[in-house]
Scaffold this motif. Sequence first.
Motif, PDB file in Angstrom:
ATOM      1  N   LEU A  30       0.825  -1.202   0.000  1.00 40.41           N
ATOM      2  CA  LEU A  30       0.000   0.000   0.000  1.00 40.41           C
ATOM      3  C   LEU A  30       0.865   1.260   0.000  1.00 40.41           C
ATOM      4  N   ALA A  31       2.029   1.188   0.603  1.00 36.70           N
ATOM      5  CA  ALA A  31       2.955   2.324   0.535  1.00 36.70           C
ATOM      6  C   ALA A  31       3.385   2.558  -0.910  1.00 36.70           C
ATOM      7  N   ARG A  32       3.616   1.494  -1.655  1.00 36.75           N
ATOM      8  CA  ARG A  32       3.995   1.624  -3.069  1.00 36.75           C
ATOM      9  C   ARG A  32       2.862   2.246  -3.880  1.00 36.75           C
ATOM     10  N   THR A  34       0.680   4.296  -2.733  1.00 37.00           N
ATOM     11  CA  THR A  34       0.662   5.704  -2.361  1.00 37.00           C
ATOM     12  C   THR A  34       1.649   6.488  -3.209  1.00 37.00           C
ATOM     13  N   GLU A  35       2.823   5.916  -3.448  1.00 39.86           N
ATOM     14  CA  GLU A  35       3.853   6.575  -4.267  1.00 39.86           C
ATOM     15  C   GLU A  35       3.405   6.731  -5.715  1.00 39.86           C
ATOM     16  N   GLY A  37       0.182   6.016  -7.040  1.00 39.92           N
ATOM     17  CA  GLY A  37      -1.228   6.281  -7.279  1.00 39.92           C
ATOM     18  C   GLY A  37      -1.964   5.015  -7.652  1.00 39.92           C
ATOM     19  N   ALA A  79      -7.431   3.983   2.666  1.00 41.41           N
ATOM     20  CA  ALA A  79      -6.555   5.102   3.026  1.00 41.41           C
ATOM     21  C   ALA A  79      -5.739   5.598   1.832  1.00 41.41           C
ATOM     22  N   VAL A  80      -5.480   4.718   0.863  1.00 39.84           N
ATOM     23  CA  VAL A  80      -4.701   5.108  -0.324  1.00 39.84           C
ATOM     24  C   VAL A  80      -5.549   5.009  -1.596  1.00 39.84           C
ATOM     25  N   HIS A  81      -6.867   4.912  -1.425  1.00 39.85           N
ATOM     26  CA  HIS A  81      -7.809   4.841  -2.546  1.00 39.85           C
ATOM     27  C   HIS A  81      -7.514   3.646  -3.455  1.00 39.85           C
ATOM     28  N   ALA A  82      -7.178   2.517  -2.843  1.00 41.72           N
ATOM     29  CA  ALA A  82      -6.848   1.307  -3.591  1.00 41.72           C
ATOM     30  C   ALA A  82      -7.989   0.302  -3.502  1.00 41.72           C
ATOM     31  N   ASP A 105      -6.183  -2.586  -7.795  1.00 43.99           N
ATOM     32  CA  ASP A 105      -4.813  -2.172  -7.522  1.00 43.99           C
ATOM     33  C   ASP A 105      -4.002  -3.329  -6.959  1.00 43.99           C
TER      34      ASP A 105
END
Length: 125
Positions: A30-32, A34-35, A37, A79-82, A105
């Motif tokens: 999920l961090a990826r 975020t980077e 999109g 939280a990351v729109h995934a 995603d």
Amino acid sequence: LSLHDALPIWMMPVFVPVPNMVCVLPLPVLARITERGPAPPPNKRDGKTEAASPRVLVLAPTRELAQQIAADAEKFAPAVHAKTVCVFGGMPRIDQMRTLNKGCDVLVATPGRLMDLASLGAKSE
């Protein structure tokens, strides 16, 4: 199903001996996202939907582990729109294909069903 974009980004073979540790697996993924999109939804051309191109592929050896990983990923994905999709054997393929055609995603899959859906996608092209 198109995986050529997902594999260079992140491919995570999964082996988790302790069930409580599963929740840590989706966090780097999920961090990826975020980077980079979220993935754009598949385009529709001539009444047909293009193959889904997930950003992340998580392979799990069993249906139960795949469902557990997907459930944990779904807790954090908003939280990351995934969007997270889980595919595994024992469920109707057509329902899973429809879900994938809406885009995702994070694709959590068992190897057998992943190969099955990928071969179906190749036949429909």
